[in-house]
Design an enzyme around this catalytic site. Structure first.
Site, PDB file in Angstrom:
ATOM      1  N   LYS A  49       1.946   5.020  -5.354  1.00  0.00           N
ATOM      2  CA  LYS A  49       2.757   3.847  -5.151  1.00  0.00           C
ATOM      3  C   LYS A  49       2.564   3.010  -6.087  1.00  0.00           C
ATOM      4  O   LYS A  49       1.521   2.419  -6.280  1.00  0.00           O
ATOM      5  CB  LYS A  49       2.626   3.254  -3.807  1.00  0.00           C
ATOM      6  CG  LYS A  49       3.658   2.108  -3.579  1.00  0.00           C
ATOM      7  CD  LYS A  49       3.421   1.399  -2.113  1.00  0.00           C
ATOM      8  CE  LYS A  49       4.488   0.377  -1.959  1.00  0.00           C
ATOM      9  NZ  LYS A  49       3.920  -1.062  -2.238  1.00  0.00           N
TER      10      LYS A  49
ATOM     11  N   TYR B  81      -2.572   3.348  -4.387  1.00  0.00           N
ATOM     12  CA  TYR B  81      -1.913   2.070  -4.094  1.00  0.00           C
ATOM     13  C   TYR B  81      -1.949   1.129  -5.548  1.00  0.00           C
ATOM     14  O   TYR B  81      -2.914   0.443  -5.477  1.00  0.00           O
ATOM     15  CB  TYR B  81      -1.997   1.459  -2.845  1.00  0.00           C
ATOM     16  CG  TYR B  81      -1.278   0.316  -2.298  1.00  0.00           C
ATOM     17  CD1 TYR B  81      -0.126  -0.104  -3.283  1.00  0.00           C
ATOM     18  CD2 TYR B  81      -1.482  -0.502  -1.355  1.00  0.00           C
ATOM     19  CE1 TYR B  81       0.879  -0.985  -2.994  1.00  0.00           C
ATOM     20  CE2 TYR B  81      -0.349  -1.458  -0.989  1.00  0.00           C
ATOM     21  CZ  TYR B  81       0.624  -1.790  -1.668  1.00  0.00           C
ATOM     22  OH  TYR B  81       1.453  -3.068  -1.396  1.00  0.00           O
TER      23      TYR B  81
END
Length: 371
Positions: free
Chosen positions: A225, A192
């Site tokens: 992400k 992330y």
């Protein structure tokens, strides 16, 4: 906000997307990768990872009138995302999901609640994937969360860099990821990358290079992400990933049209969007108009429409940020009849009645456009 609105939306190359080629879900990914392409064709492309084409909603977490997380509306939320917002996955316990404000027990409730609700509405990993953010400043707590996720059967876990003891380089980022991911050895990992929140300035492409330098060190790593506005970093990721091994998910709606240009030579484009809970249908249409399914059919008019729809998304984000994205999304979902409460976990502020009125009259109507 001003920077978002300066994202160029003038012209973009068209891209090819074949989500059908990636319909198999998470736990089959390693088998597909090991099997490789049939025959001896050197030109055959390697199948993209199952998460690479997913259209994720970075979902919010409902909090009841007593201030406790509740799963009472989760089944209707999933049904709404899948049937009305064209979403094929949920990213839970993330930034908009208030994961960093939750206790370990609350994260457990949310994780198990989403898995149970998906089954309740008759969906599966193939049709609606669930990825859970498990990162914490405590490696022990993060490992416990990761192990729980694997036991529950989630389709992936996501981990951000520590936000207090910040990694100084890619080696330290990967060391942290590897320590946590080892507790879920069968579950795909998405890094992330959200430097504006974590304060970790290590470029994403450097983290990927480090992870790839020793595959056995982080064997479950499948992608990331990307929640940054750094298009140079994103471009490096695309250029270095010649075999399309990465599930490279755009994690910020402001860059969605820009990243389409980088995906001109890729077979997939997935995204994770906070606005997807209420503007998923718009993001889906932007992707279609920009040629992700049939690039030969894209016209100048299509791109002009895609740019107008993207401007709608940016306007929604700008207005919503006045009260907080999560707060705005929650109240829009209340107005849509999906959630029962827009209450937030501390320290995030609660909406006032005046703010709710503004959202209802000026912001929520935007979710009805672009249909």
């Amino acid at each position: 906000l001003k920077l978002w609105l300066e994202v160029s939306i003038s012209t973009f190359n068209t891209v090819l997307c074949a989500p059908e080629a990636c319909s198999a879900m998470t736990k089959r990914a390693s088998e597909e990768s090991a099997a490789g392409a049939p025959g001896d064709s050197k030109s055959a492309k390697k199948a993209c990872h199952p998460l690479a084409t997913r259209r994720f909603a970075a979902v919010v977490t409902e909090v009841d009138e007593s201030g406790n997380v509740t799963m009472r509306s989760t089944a209707s939320y999933i049904r709404y995302l899948h049937e009305q917002q064209n979403c094929t996955a949920a990213f839970i316990c993330g930034t908009s999901g208030e994961g960093v404000s939750m206790t370990s027990e609350e994260r457990k409730v949310v994780t198990l609640g989403w898995i149970a609700a998906r089954a309740q509405v008759g969906l599966s990993s193939d049709t609606f994937a669930i990825v859970v953010v498990v990162g914490s400043e405590s490696i022990k707590t993060s490992r416990e969360q990761a192990a729980l996720c694997e036991q529950a059967g989630v389709d992936g876990i996501s981990i951000m860099a520590p936000i207090f003891n910040k990694p100084k380089n890619a080696v330290e980022v990967v060391d942290f990821l590897a320590e946590v991911a080892a507790a879920a050895p069968q579950t795909p990992l998405l890094y992330y990358h959200i430097p504006d929140r974590t304060g970790c300035s290590v470029p994403a492409h450097s983290v990927v290079q480090e992870a790839w330098s020793s595959p056995s060190r982080l064997p479950t790593f499948v992608g990331l992400k990307f929640s940054s506005l750094d298009m140079m970093d994103y471009g490096f990721l695309c250029n270095m990933d010649t075999e399309q091994k990465l599930a490279l998910l755009a994690g910020h709606e402001a860059i969605i049209l820009s990243v389409i240009n980088f995906h001109a030579q890729r077979d997939a484009l997935g995204f994770v969007g906070v606005t997807a809970s209420v503007l998923g249908h718009v993001l889906h249409r932007i992707n279609d108009l920009a040629g992700l399914h049939n690039k030969e059919a894209v016209s100048q008019a299509d791109m002009q429409t895609a740019c107008k729809l993207h401007a709608l998304v940016l306007t929604f984000m700008k207005r919503g940020s006045e009260f907080g994205w999560a707060q705005t999304i929650k109240h829009c979902l209340v107005l849509a009849g999906v959630l029962q409460s827009d209450r937030m976990l501390a320290p995030l502020k609660q909406l006032t009645d005046e703010q709710r009125s503004i959202i209802a009259t000026e912001i929520f109507p935007m979710t009805k456009k672009g249909v």
